[in-house]
Design an enzyme around this catalytic site. Structure first.
Site, PDB file in Angstrom:
ATOM      1  N   VAL A 106      52.495  -6.409  24.416  1.00 39.51           N
ATOM      2  CA  VAL A 106      51.991  -6.286  25.786  1.00 39.51           C
ATOM      3  C   VAL A 106      53.101  -6.467  26.809  1.00 39.51           C
ATOM      4  O   VAL A 106      53.282  -5.634  27.717  1.00 39.51           O
ATOM      5  CB  VAL A 106      50.855  -7.303  26.034  1.00 39.51           C
ATOM      6  CG1 VAL A 106      50.463  -7.318  27.509  1.00 39.51           C
ATOM      7  CG2 VAL A 106      49.648  -6.974  25.166  1.00 39.51           C
ATOM      8  N   ASP A 165      51.031 -13.406   2.990  1.00 36.28           N
ATOM      9  CA  ASP A 165      51.372 -13.124   1.592  1.00 36.28           C
ATOM     10  C   ASP A 165      52.811 -12.649   1.402  1.00 36.28           C
ATOM     11  O   ASP A 165      53.333 -12.698   0.285  1.00 36.28           O
ATOM     12  CB  ASP A 165      50.423 -12.064   1.023  1.00 36.28           C
ATOM     13  CG  ASP A 165      48.981 -12.527   0.974  1.00 36.28           C
ATOM     14  OD1 ASP A 165      48.758 -13.756   0.965  1.00 36.28           O
ATOM     15  OD2 ASP A 165      48.082 -11.673   0.954  1.00 36.28           O
ATOM     16  N   LYS A 211      58.302 -37.852 -18.195  1.00 36.46           N
ATOM     17  CA  LYS A 211      57.670 -37.410 -16.956  1.00 36.46           C
ATOM     18  C   LYS A 211      56.256 -37.965 -16.875  1.00 36.46           C
ATOM     19  O   LYS A 211      55.442 -37.756 -17.771  1.00 36.46           O
ATOM     20  CB  LYS A 211      57.622 -35.880 -16.921  1.00 36.46           C
ATOM     21  CG  LYS A 211      57.240 -35.297 -15.574  1.00 36.46           C
ATOM     22  CD  LYS A 211      58.363 -35.457 -14.575  1.00 36.46           C
ATOM     23  CE  LYS A 211      58.015 -34.832 -13.241  1.00 36.46           C
ATOM     24  NZ  LYS A 211      59.039 -35.083 -12.221  1.00 36.46           N
TER      25      LYS A 211
END
Length: 320
Positions: free
Chosen positions: A25, A128, A214
Site C-alpha cells: 500500500v 512452512d 542420557k
C-alpha cells in the site's frame, strides 16, 4: 499502464502478512497508484468484498500478527466460471493488477488469473518456508522463535521428569521449520519428511542415548510424518521411559512478527510495486542471498524445487 491494484492474503495466515500489505500500500501510494484491499482472499474477490486503502488504513499494522484483510480457503476457485466472476469484479472496480500474499496454493490461484489475462504478483507468505524461488518466506522466522520457545519449555519439564518429549512442528512436506528449531533448541532427535523414517531406528537411537547416560530427550518431528501419539506410546513401550507428545498446532502461526519478517515483508511488498510498474505480471517475489528476485510463477510452481538443507541435518547429527 498500472493505475489501480488489488491486494489480498490467501491460505494459512503468517506473521508479517500485515507488514507485506503495508509495504504494498505505502509503496503504491508513493508512486501515485490506488490500492484496494480484498477481504478473505479469493473468496472475497469472488464476492466482490473490497475497499480502497489509504496510508492510514495500514497505520499500526506492521507489528500485528495475522492479516487484517482476513484469509480463507476457497476450493471453488478451481472452477473457471468462478475465476471469471473474480476477473469481472476486478475489471468493474477498475483494477489493473493483483498482488497475492500466500503459499503455493495461493500462487496457483495467481497463475490461473494471469493465464486469464489479469497480471498478478505473488509474495511468499507461509510459516512452512516451502515456497520455491526464495530462501525464506514471510512468517518463517517468527514461527521459528515460537517453536524454539516451546522446545525450551519442554526441555525444562522433560529434564525434571526424565521424560522423552515429542514435539510436532508445522511444515507439511517441508522440514525447514523443524530442522532449524531442532538445531537451535538442541533437540536430540529430528524426524523430517525429506528423510525416510523408521520408528524402530528411532528407538534404537534413543536406547543408545540412554546407555550413554542420557536421562531425557526431545524428538522434533514435522507434522504428517506419523501419528505422534502412537509414536509416543511405541517409544515408551520399547524404552520404558515416560514419553509424551506435544502438538504445537496453530499457535505457530500467531504472534507479533519478529524484526526480520517485518523487514522481509516490507521489502517484498515494495518490490511487487516495482515489478508491476515495469510491466511484469505472472511473477513471484523471493529473496536470495539477501537480494530481491523474481521468477515466473508457473516455473516456481511446476519446475523449481526447494533445496533440502542436508548440510544442516549433518551438522545437527554431530551435535546430538
Amino acid at each position: 499502464m498500472i493505475r489501480r491494484i488489488g491486494v489480498l492474503t490467501s491460505g494459512g495466515d503468517a506473521p508479517g502478512m500485515n507488514a507485506a500489505i503495508r509495504g504494498v500500500v505505502r509503496a503504491a501510494l508513493t508512486e501515485g497508484l490506488e490500492v484496494y484491499g480484498i477481504y478473505d482472499g479469493y473468496q472475497g474477490l469472488y464476492e466482490d468484498r473490497m475497499e480502497q486503502l489509504d496510508r492510514y488504513s495500514v497505520s499500526d499494522v506492521i507489528n500485528r500478527g495475522g492479516t487484517f484483510l482476513g484469509s480463507a480457503r476457497f476450493p471453488q476457485f478451481r472452477d473457471e466460471a468462478v475465476r471469471q466472476v473474480c476477473v469481472e469484479n476486478m475489471k468493474r472496480r477498475g483494477l489493473d493488477a493483483l498482488v497475492v500474499i500466500g503459499g503455493d496454493g495461493s500462487y496457483m490461484g495467481a497463475k490461473r488469473l494471469t493465464e486469464m489475462g489479469f497480471p498478478c504478483i505473488g509474495l511468499p507468505g507461509t510459516i512452512d518456508n516451502d515456497v520455491a524461488g526464495t530462501d525464506y518466506t514471510i512468517g518463517y522466522f517468527t514461527a521459528l522463535e515460537t517453536v524454539l520457545e516451546a522446545i525450551d519449555r519442554l526441555r525444562d519439564t522433560s529434564s525434571s521428569h526424565q521424560r522423552i518429549s515429542i514435539v510436532e512442528v508445522m511444515g507439511r512436506h517441508c522440514g525447514d521449520l523443524t530442522l532449524a528449531a531442532a538445531i537451535a533448541g538442541g533437540c536430540e532427535f529430528i524426524v523430517l519428511p525429506e528423510v525416510p523414517f523408521s520408528p524402530e531406528d528411532l528407538v534404537c537411537e534413543i536406547k543408545a542415548g540412554i546407555e550413554k547416560g542420557k536421562k531425557h530427550a526431545i524428538v522434533a518431528i514435522t507434522e504428517l510424518v506419523c501419528d505422534v501419539d502412537e509414536l509416543a506410546k511405541y517409544i515408551e513401550k520399547e524404552t520404558g521411559r515416560e514419553t509424551r507428545a506435544t502438538v504445537l498446532g496453530h499457535i505457530q502461526r500467531g504472534g507479533s512478527p519478529v524484526a526480520y519478517d517485518r523487514i522481509l515483508a516490507s521489502r517484498m511488498g515494495a518490490y511487487s510495486i516495482e515489478l508491476l510498474q515495469q510491466g511484469y505480471g505472472g511473477r513471484c517475489v523471493g529473496i536470495q542471498n539477501e537480494k530481491m528476485v523474481h521468477h515466473d510463477i508457473v516455473d516456481a510452481i511446476e519446475n523449481m524445487k526447494r533445496p533440502f538443507k542436508g548440510d544442516w541435518l549433518d551438522t545437527a547429527k554431530k551435535l546430538f
